[in-house]
Write a protein that holds these residues in place. Structure first.
Motif, PDB file in Angstrom:
ATOM      1  N   VAL A  76       9.670 -43.991  -9.839  1.00  0.00           N
ATOM      2  CA  VAL A  76      10.753 -43.139  -9.818  1.00  0.00           C
ATOM      3  C   VAL A  76      10.983 -42.981 -11.080  1.00  0.00           C
ATOM      4  CG1 VAL A  76      13.297 -43.175  -9.567  1.00  0.00           C
ATOM      5  CG2 VAL A  76      11.818 -44.178  -7.695  1.00  0.00           C
ATOM      6  N   GLY A  77      11.512 -41.953 -11.675  1.00  0.00           N
ATOM      7  CA  GLY A  77      11.773 -41.515 -13.058  1.00  0.00           C
ATOM      8  C   GLY A  77      10.544 -41.386 -13.921  1.00  0.00           C
ATOM      9  N   LYS A  78       9.384 -41.651 -13.401  1.00  0.00           N
ATOM     10  CA  LYS A  78       8.252 -41.724 -14.321  1.00  0.00           C
ATOM     11  C   LYS A  78       6.976 -40.800 -14.181  1.00  0.00           C
ATOM     12  CE  LYS A  78       8.887 -46.502 -15.411  1.00  0.00           C
ATOM     13  NZ  LYS A  78       8.598 -47.866 -14.850  1.00  0.00           N
ATOM     14  N   VAL A  79       7.131 -39.968 -13.001  1.00  0.00           N
ATOM     15  CA  VAL A  79       6.217 -38.972 -12.604  1.00  0.00           C
ATOM     16  C   VAL A  79       6.698 -37.815 -12.377  1.00  0.00           C
ATOM     17  CG1 VAL A  79       4.329 -38.229 -10.921  1.00  0.00           C
ATOM     18  CG2 VAL A  79       4.645 -40.578 -11.484  1.00  0.00           C
ATOM     19  N   ASN A  80       6.456 -36.657 -13.294  1.00  0.00           N
ATOM     20  CA  ASN A  80       6.971 -35.334 -13.370  1.00  0.00           C
ATOM     21  C   ASN A  80       6.422 -34.570 -12.163  1.00  0.00           C
ATOM     22  OD1 ASN A  80       6.241 -36.394 -16.516  1.00  0.00           O
ATOM     23  ND2 ASN A  80       8.058 -34.802 -16.504  1.00  0.00           N
ATOM     24  N   TYR A  81       7.516 -33.530 -11.779  1.00  0.00           N
ATOM     25  CA  TYR A  81       7.137 -32.760 -10.780  1.00  0.00           C
ATOM     26  C   TYR A  81       6.260 -31.636 -11.362  1.00  0.00           C
ATOM     27  CZ  TYR A  81       7.503 -29.313  -7.083  1.00  0.00           C
ATOM     28  OH  TYR A  81       6.998 -28.578  -6.183  1.00  0.00           O
ATOM     29  N   PHE A  82       5.303 -31.161 -10.554  1.00  0.00           N
ATOM     30  CA  PHE A  82       4.180 -30.332 -11.217  1.00  0.00           C
ATOM     31  C   PHE A  82       3.740 -29.349  -9.835  1.00  0.00           C
ATOM     32  CE2 PHE A  82       0.250 -28.411 -12.586  1.00  0.00           C
ATOM     33  CZ  PHE A  82       0.600 -28.492 -14.039  1.00  0.00           C
ATOM     34  N   TRP A  83       4.350 -28.168  -9.915  1.00  0.00           N
ATOM     35  CA  TRP A  83       3.921 -27.429  -8.743  1.00  0.00           C
ATOM     36  C   TRP A  83       2.285 -27.347  -8.584  1.00  0.00           C
ATOM     37  CZ3 TRP A  83       6.369 -24.744  -5.029  1.00  0.00           C
ATOM     38  CH2 TRP A  83       5.722 -23.954  -4.210  1.00  0.00           C
ATOM     39  N   GLY A  84       1.848 -27.833  -7.560  1.00  0.00           N
ATOM     40  CA  GLY A  84       0.459 -27.827  -7.104  1.00  0.00           C
ATOM     41  C   GLY A  84      -0.323 -29.028  -7.682  1.00  0.00           C
ATOM     42  N   GLY A  85       0.700 -30.090  -8.119  1.00  0.00           N
ATOM     43  CA  GLY A  85       0.169 -31.410  -8.552  1.00  0.00           C
ATOM     44  C   GLY A  85      -0.362 -32.316  -7.571  1.00  0.00           C
ATOM     45  N   LYS A  86      -1.772 -32.735  -7.608  1.00  0.00           N
ATOM     46  CA  LYS A  86      -2.361 -33.647  -6.792  1.00  0.00           C
ATOM     47  C   LYS A  86      -2.951 -34.859  -7.527  1.00  0.00           C
ATOM     48  CE  LYS A  86      -1.311 -30.812  -3.299  1.00  0.00           C
ATOM     49  NZ  LYS A  86       0.296 -30.511  -3.385  1.00  0.00           N
ATOM     50  N   SER A  87      -3.120 -35.774  -6.844  1.00  0.00           N
ATOM     51  CA  SER A  87      -4.012 -36.986  -7.492  1.00  0.00           C
ATOM     52  C   SER A  87      -4.678 -38.075  -6.433  1.00  0.00           C
ATOM     53  CB  SER A  87      -2.817 -37.897  -8.251  1.00  0.00           C
ATOM     54  OG  SER A  87      -3.804 -38.956  -8.666  1.00  0.00           O
ATOM     55  N   SER A  88      -5.958 -38.155  -6.549  1.00  0.00           N
ATOM     56  CA  SER A  88      -6.601 -39.075  -5.657  1.00  0.00           C
ATOM     57  C   SER A  88      -6.732 -40.598  -6.357  1.00  0.00           C
ATOM     58  CB  SER A  88      -7.882 -38.546  -5.337  1.00  0.00           C
ATOM     59  OG  SER A  88      -8.604 -38.373  -6.563  1.00  0.00           O
ATOM     60  N   SER A 118       7.278 -21.554 -11.987  1.00  0.00           N
ATOM     61  CA  SER A 118       6.604 -22.329 -13.111  1.00  0.00           C
ATOM     62  C   SER A 118       5.189 -21.939 -13.236  1.00  0.00           C
ATOM     63  CB  SER A 118       6.854 -23.969 -12.957  1.00  0.00           C
ATOM     64  OG  SER A 118       5.998 -24.273 -11.831  1.00  0.00           O
ATOM     65  N   SER A 119       4.582 -21.073 -12.528  1.00  0.00           N
ATOM     66  CA  SER A 119       3.135 -20.732 -12.622  1.00  0.00           C
ATOM     67  C   SER A 119       3.115 -20.048 -13.818  1.00  0.00           C
ATOM     68  CB  SER A 119       2.817 -19.865 -11.699  1.00  0.00           C
ATOM     69  OG  SER A 119       2.720 -20.764 -10.388  1.00  0.00           O
ATOM     70  N   GLY A 120       1.916 -20.540 -14.755  1.00  0.00           N
ATOM     71  CA  GLY A 120       1.633 -19.942 -16.093  1.00  0.00           C
ATOM     72  C   GLY A 120       2.320 -20.768 -17.287  1.00  0.00           C
ATOM     73  N   THR A 121       3.386 -21.542 -17.014  1.00  0.00           N
ATOM     74  CA  THR A 121       4.090 -22.173 -18.112  1.00  0.00           C
ATOM     75  C   THR A 121       3.140 -23.520 -18.227  1.00  0.00           C
ATOM     76  OG1 THR A 121       5.295 -23.618 -16.456  1.00  0.00           O
ATOM     77  CG2 THR A 121       6.276 -21.544 -17.294  1.00  0.00           C
ATOM     78  N   ILE A 122       3.472 -24.172 -19.532  1.00  0.00           N
ATOM     79  CA  ILE A 122       2.737 -25.333 -19.607  1.00  0.00           C
ATOM     80  C   ILE A 122       3.843 -26.719 -19.552  1.00  0.00           C
ATOM     81  CG2 ILE A 122       1.696 -26.799 -21.617  1.00  0.00           C
ATOM     82  CD1 ILE A 122       0.140 -24.403 -21.507  1.00  0.00           C
ATOM     83  N   ARG A 123       3.510 -27.474 -18.842  1.00  0.00           N
ATOM     84  CA  ARG A 123       4.333 -28.611 -18.549  1.00  0.00           C
ATOM     85  C   ARG A 123       3.645 -29.977 -18.241  1.00  0.00           C
ATOM     86  NH1 ARG A 123       8.389 -27.038 -14.081  1.00  0.00           N
ATOM     87  NH2 ARG A 123       8.926 -28.841 -14.500  1.00  0.00           N
ATOM     88  N   ALA A 124       4.256 -31.041 -18.353  1.00  0.00           N
ATOM     89  CA  ALA A 124       3.802 -32.259 -18.110  1.00  0.00           C
ATOM     90  C   ALA A 124       3.424 -32.566 -16.733  1.00  0.00           C
ATOM     91  CB  ALA A 124       4.917 -33.460 -18.531  1.00  0.00           C
ATOM     92  N   TYR A 125       1.992 -32.667 -16.615  1.00  0.00           N
ATOM     93  CA  TYR A 125       1.362 -32.803 -15.139  1.00  0.00           C
ATOM     94  C   TYR A 125       2.054 -34.127 -14.610  1.00  0.00           C
ATOM     95  CZ  TYR A 125      -2.394 -33.027 -11.758  1.00  0.00           C
ATOM     96  OH  TYR A 125      -3.057 -32.695 -10.614  1.00  0.00           O
ATOM     97  N   GLY A 126       2.141 -33.718 -13.334  1.00  0.00           N
ATOM     98  CA  GLY A 126       2.487 -34.832 -12.198  1.00  0.00           C
ATOM     99  C   GLY A 126       1.991 -34.407 -10.907  1.00  0.00           C
ATOM    100  N   LEU A 127       3.023 -34.774  -9.972  1.00  0.00           N
ATOM    101  CA  LEU A 127       2.693 -34.422  -8.691  1.00  0.00           C
ATOM    102  C   LEU A 127       3.784 -33.234  -7.868  1.00  0.00           C
ATOM    103  CD1 LEU A 127       2.039 -37.968  -7.278  1.00  0.00           C
ATOM    104  CD2 LEU A 127       0.607 -36.289  -7.551  1.00  0.00           C
ATOM    105  N   ASP A 128       3.529 -32.762  -7.202  1.00  0.00           N
ATOM    106  CA  ASP A 128       4.404 -31.864  -6.315  1.00  0.00           C
ATOM    107  C   ASP A 128       4.606 -32.821  -4.999  1.00  0.00           C
ATOM    108  OD1 ASP A 128       2.495 -31.545  -4.328  1.00  0.00           O
ATOM    109  OD2 ASP A 128       2.095 -29.373  -4.749  1.00  0.00           O
ATOM    110  N   CYS A 129       5.598 -32.269  -4.212  1.00  0.00           N
ATOM    111  CA  CYS A 129       6.334 -33.113  -3.283  1.00  0.00           C
ATOM    112  C   CYS A 129       5.117 -33.536  -2.244  1.00  0.00           C
ATOM    113  CB  CYS A 129       7.356 -32.454  -2.441  1.00  0.00           C
ATOM    114  SG  CYS A 129       7.076 -30.910  -1.673  1.00  0.00           S
TER     115      CYS A 129
END
Length: 143
Positions: A6-18, A39-50
């Motif tokens: 909570v509060g540590k993983v940014n939202y990133f559209w399309g963000g996945k992690s295995s 947000s497509s095309g922008t630079i932001r901190a990588y994380g996960l989407d919902c």
């Protein structure tokens, strides 16, 4: 395990992690390339989407249950339950299936609590289901 993010993983559209546990890619600056988001095309901190958060959480559980890919896949891979029978570990969705989270329990007032990766908060957060608009609940077939 999810609550410590909570509060540590940014939202990133399309963000996945295995990754099992913390993903060292989270927080690194990346271009959003998934179509369909302002947000497509922008630079932001990588994380996960919902849905990526839900998949990551179940992948990191001892169950290793394949909860489905994307919100529609997660809807289809699980069975509907009512709000009155919801339990921790169930998934919750907006009626449009455009957002998903995981039920973590209920507060002292009986409100359903949900952990989810929120674009509005740009992070993993815990909210009441009603404050987000979660009204559809589905139970993974693993329990």
């Amino acid at each position: 395990m999810q609550a410590r993010f909570v509060g540590k993983v940014n939202y990133f559209w399309g963000g996945k992690s295995s990754a099992i546990g913390w993903d060292s890619a989270w927080g690194t600056m990346r271009r959003v390339t998934a179509a369909g988001s302002p947000s497509s095309g922008t630079i932001r901190a990588y994380g996960l989407d919902c849905s990526g958060f839900v998949t990551w959480a179940f992948n990191n559980s001892s169950m290793g249950y394949a909860v489905g890919h994307g919100t529609y896949g997660q809807r289809d891979a699980n069975v509907q339950v009512t709000a009155s029978t919801v339990q921790a570990g169930d998934l919750c969705f907006l009626p449009s299936y455009s957002h998903v989270g995981i039920v973590v329990g209920k507060d002292t007032g009986g409100n359903i609590l949900v952990i989810h990766c929120s674009s509005g908060a740009n992070n993993v957060v815990v909210s009441t289901a009603s404050s987000v608009g979660f009204t559809v609940f589905r139970r993974p077939n693993c329990y």
